[in-house]
Design a protein around this motif. Structure first.
Motif, PDB file in Angstrom:
ATOM      1  N   THR A  51      -3.190  -1.631   7.353  1.00  0.00           N
ATOM      2  CA  THR A  51      -4.516  -1.027   7.557  1.00  0.00           C
ATOM      3  C   THR A  51      -5.164  -0.617   6.234  1.00  0.00           C
ATOM      4  O   THR A  51      -6.378  -0.657   6.112  1.00  0.00           O
ATOM      5  CB  THR A  51      -4.405   0.213   8.464  1.00  0.00           C
ATOM      6  OG1 THR A  51      -3.464   1.136   7.897  1.00  0.00           O
ATOM      7  CG2 THR A  51      -3.941  -0.188   9.858  1.00  0.00           C
ATOM      8  N   ARG A  52      -4.358  -0.233   5.269  1.00  0.00           N
ATOM      9  CA  ARG A  52      -4.898   0.159   3.959  1.00  0.00           C
ATOM     10  C   ARG A  52      -4.898  -1.072   3.053  1.00  0.00           C
ATOM     11  O   ARG A  52      -3.856  -1.467   2.531  1.00  0.00           O
ATOM     12  CB  ARG A  52      -4.044   1.272   3.355  1.00  0.00           C
ATOM     13  CG  ARG A  52      -4.575   1.813   2.041  1.00  0.00           C
ATOM     14  CD  ARG A  52      -3.637   2.887   1.506  1.00  0.00           C
ATOM     15  NE  ARG A  52      -4.055   3.359   0.199  1.00  0.00           N
ATOM     16  CZ  ARG A  52      -3.324   4.159  -0.575  1.00  0.00           C
ATOM     17  NH1 ARG A  52      -2.155   4.596  -0.136  1.00  0.00           N
ATOM     18  NH2 ARG A  52      -3.758   4.540  -1.750  1.00  0.00           N
TER      19      ARG A  52
ATOM     20  N   SER B 189       0.824  -1.215   0.000  1.00  0.00           N
ATOM     21  CA  SER B 189       0.000   0.000   0.000  1.00  0.00           C
ATOM     22  C   SER B 189       0.856   1.263   0.000  1.00  0.00           C
ATOM     23  O   SER B 189       0.345   2.366  -0.188  1.00  0.00           O
ATOM     24  CB  SER B 189      -0.921   0.014   1.227  1.00  0.00           C
ATOM     25  OG  SER B 189      -0.161  -0.015   2.423  1.00  0.00           O
TER      26      SER B 189
ATOM     27  N   GLN C  22      -4.317  -8.685   4.285  1.00  0.00           N
ATOM     28  CA  GLN C  22      -4.023  -8.028   5.551  1.00  0.00           C
ATOM     29  C   GLN C  22      -2.888  -8.748   6.268  1.00  0.00           C
ATOM     30  O   GLN C  22      -2.898  -9.969   6.405  1.00  0.00           O
ATOM     31  CB  GLN C  22      -5.267  -8.009   6.441  1.00  0.00           C
ATOM     32  CG  GLN C  22      -5.263  -6.919   7.504  1.00  0.00           C
ATOM     33  CD  GLN C  22      -4.413  -7.250   8.731  1.00  0.00           C
ATOM     34  OE1 GLN C  22      -4.239  -8.412   9.056  1.00  0.00           O
ATOM     35  NE2 GLN C  22      -3.908  -6.234   9.407  1.00  0.00           N
TER      36      GLN C  22
ATOM     37  N   GLU D 139      -7.107  -1.603   0.380  1.00  0.00           N
ATOM     38  CA  GLU D 139      -7.634  -1.369  -0.957  1.00  0.00           C
ATOM     39  C   GLU D 139      -6.894  -0.190  -1.559  1.00  0.00           C
ATOM     40  O   GLU D 139      -6.890   0.903  -1.004  1.00  0.00           O
ATOM     41  CB  GLU D 139      -9.136  -1.085  -0.906  1.00  0.00           C
ATOM     42  CG  GLU D 139      -9.774  -0.947  -2.286  1.00  0.00           C
ATOM     43  CD  GLU D 139     -11.273  -0.698  -2.196  1.00  0.00           C
ATOM     44  OE1 GLU D 139     -12.044  -1.656  -2.390  1.00  0.00           O
ATOM     45  OE2 GLU D 139     -11.663   0.462  -1.934  1.00  0.00           O
ATOM     46  N   VAL D 140      -6.231  -0.405  -2.681  1.00  0.00           N
ATOM     47  CA  VAL D 140      -5.461   0.659  -3.323  1.00  0.00           C
ATOM     48  C   VAL D 140      -5.939   0.830  -4.756  1.00  0.00           C
ATOM     49  O   VAL D 140      -6.418  -0.110  -5.395  1.00  0.00           O
ATOM     50  CB  VAL D 140      -3.944   0.368  -3.301  1.00  0.00           C
ATOM     51  CG1 VAL D 140      -3.414   0.378  -1.884  1.00  0.00           C
ATOM     52  CG2 VAL D 140      -3.627  -0.953  -3.973  1.00  0.00           C
TER      53      VAL D 140
END
Length: 515
Positions: A159-160, A133, A191, A162-163
């Motif tokens: 934590t991120r 990410s 994750q 979806e990119v």
């Protein structure tokens, strides 16, 4: 530790290797030698347990000596430093028959092994990217998905998850007109909290990568100082654990002796680990008296905690994966590759704070009233930086990965075979870079003068220490890839994007893109 212990059947393994009290069995071992067909481990019996309990004192442990038969003087005797458990045997019997399809035993703890069936090796190489990410992780993930369809690419994030790989402002290597580059496409990441060793092991066990590119890190020196303990764990301890897991998987890969091990599209001997480090392992010559440009063998002497953490990560990779005495080295050569990079910038950033090469432009997003209230932004005009596009770094990493998969890296033996540098040759101070950026964007000179000031008197104040210049010499990298950068070595050359073109792409759509 089960409540229903009697339901757990434990196989009893017998080995002709080693001696009583000494385990000379590797962490992963085939049950049968594929060449001689001689059993290396025999399933001689089985048992179940009716009870599991914890010993609370030496007296209690030694009172049970006739039951557990542990010599008090052995290394397995009572210890105050670790919990001691007792298992009460229920039923038991002699094992009869073959290995029921099991081919490998893998150590889980001390003398406890898990029996595993033979897995057919996937002929598609798996590339796992930590920190997918982040700026560099995104660029490499996107590039491999786009241009390396023969790879199974696994990206992880904390934590991120979806990119956006193809936003409105796409990197130069891509075009929204390309049917495979959907501008609305969101890419899902796996994750992974790298501080959770168990979760990391599970993910690696699930995907069995051929190459791990470890991009995840706390990479901002000032932020590092503010959360020191957590940052050290991420930059050092997670790297140590990943290296040990690479070592374990390398041992397993050799123990399995898979029929597909000679497939040219797979890496024999287990995974390689590419560790992303920094030019901040050097001090600019202040103390070391060794001055840039720095090669892989140049003396290291980081001046800030961030640089020291990355150096500790480098040492972990070398000690665990590349030391001639390490088991991974014995099982097929050094598996650790260290890649040092300078200050990076991304062409797809939405937040200027994501790159120290872009963050100066935040002052031009403020209103005139706010600027007047906070005063001029003082920008470093002392340290010489070499801003490098993550798109260029990703292209070099792709070349390394391709050659690793084809067992062709390095193309020639470099002077130091585990460390490589990737950096643009275009040097500038951050203040000069800001002047270039505002010129490209047509920001009036009066506004630049009103909102910024350059500081050339020394390192930035009220921040982590920084060296003045840590220019990297990349010649060993080009030799190892069979390339030349300046065209002098003949053959294919590698060209970095010019600083002007890179900044145009990185700031395309300013200011609306970043508001």
């Amino acid at each position: 530790h089960h409540d229903d212990c009697q339901e757990v059947r434990i196989d009893i393994l017998e080995s002709e290797m080693g001696q009583a009290g000494v385990s000379s069995i590797p962490n992963a071992v085939a049950l049968t030698d594929d060449t001689t067909k001689r059993p290396l481990l025999k399933r001689t019996g089985w048992c179940t347990f009716t009870q599991s309990f914890k010993y609370t004192s030496r007296e209690q442990f030694e009172a049970d000596e006739e039951k557990h038969m542990v010599d008090p003087s052995s290394g397995y005797g009572w210890s105050e430093e670790r919990p001691m458990y007792g298992w009460v045997v229920g039923s038991f019997g002699v094992h009869e028959g073959d290995n029921d399809g099991y081919t490998t035993a893998e150590r889980r703890m001390r003398s406890l092994f898990e029996l595993l069936p033979r897995n057919e090796k996937n002929t598609t190489p798996t590339i796992l990217i930590t920190g997918a990410s982040g700026m560099l992780g995104r660029a490499l993930h996107r590039l491999l998905l786009k241009s390396s369809p023969d790879y199974n690419v696994v990206g992880t994030g904390h934590t991120r998850l979806e990119v956006d790989h193809y936003p409105r402002y796409v990197p130069s290597n891509y075009s929204n007109k390309d049917s495979t580059s959907d501008p609305n496409k969101k890419v899902q990441l796996h994750q992974l909290n790298l501080l959770d060793a168990h979760a990391t092991t599970e993910l690696l066990e699930k995907h069995r990568p051929d190459v791990i590119v470890h991009c995840a890190a706390e990479r901002f020196p000032d932020a590092f100082e503010k959360k020191l303990e957590e940052s050290m764990k991420l930059n050092v301890e997670s790297t140590q654990h990943l290296a040990r897991e690479c070592q374990r998987l390398a041992i397993m890969a050799n123990a399995e002796n898979d029929d597909n091990s000679n497939n040219s599209r797979n890496i024999a001997g287990g995974p390689y680990m590419i560790y992303i480090s920094t030019s901040y392992v050097f001090d600019g010559g202040v103390t070391s008296k060794e001055y840039p440009p720095y090669g892989p063998q140049s003396k290291v002497n980081p001046v800030n905690t961030y640089g020291r953490s990355k150096l500790e990560g480098e040492r972990a990779v070398r000690d665990i994966l590349n030391d001639p005495k390490s088991s991974s080295q014995a099982e097929g050569g050094g598996r650790g590759i260290i890649v040092r990079v300078p200050m990076l910038y991304g062409e797809d950033c939405w937040d200027l704070s994501e790159s120290p090469a872009l963050e100066m432009m935040k002052v031009f997003l403020l209103s005139s009233q706010t600027t007047a209230a906070v005063g001029k932004k003082v920008i470093d005009h002392w340290a010489l930086r070499f801003p490098t596009s993550v798109e260029d770094v990703a292209r070099v990493l792709q070349l390394v990965i391709d050659q690793l998969v084809e067992c062709k890296f390095p193309a020639v033996a470099p002077s130091l075979s585990d460390t490589y540098h990737i950096a643009s040759p275009h040097g500038t101070t951050k203040y000069e870079l800001m002047q270039l950026q505002t010129k490209l964007l047509g920001v009036p000179g009066s506004q630049v003068e009103e909102r910024t000031a350059g500081n050339s008197s020394g390192p930035p104040k009220h921040s982590a220490p920084r060296p003045q210049c840590t220019q990297l010499d990349c010649s060993e990298t080009w030799k190892s890839l069979g390339l030349s950068h300046d065209g002098g070595g003949g053959g294919q050359t590698f060209e970095f994007v010019s600083l002007e073109d890179g900044m145009k792409r990185a700031l395309d759509g300013f200011p609306d893109r970043f508001v």
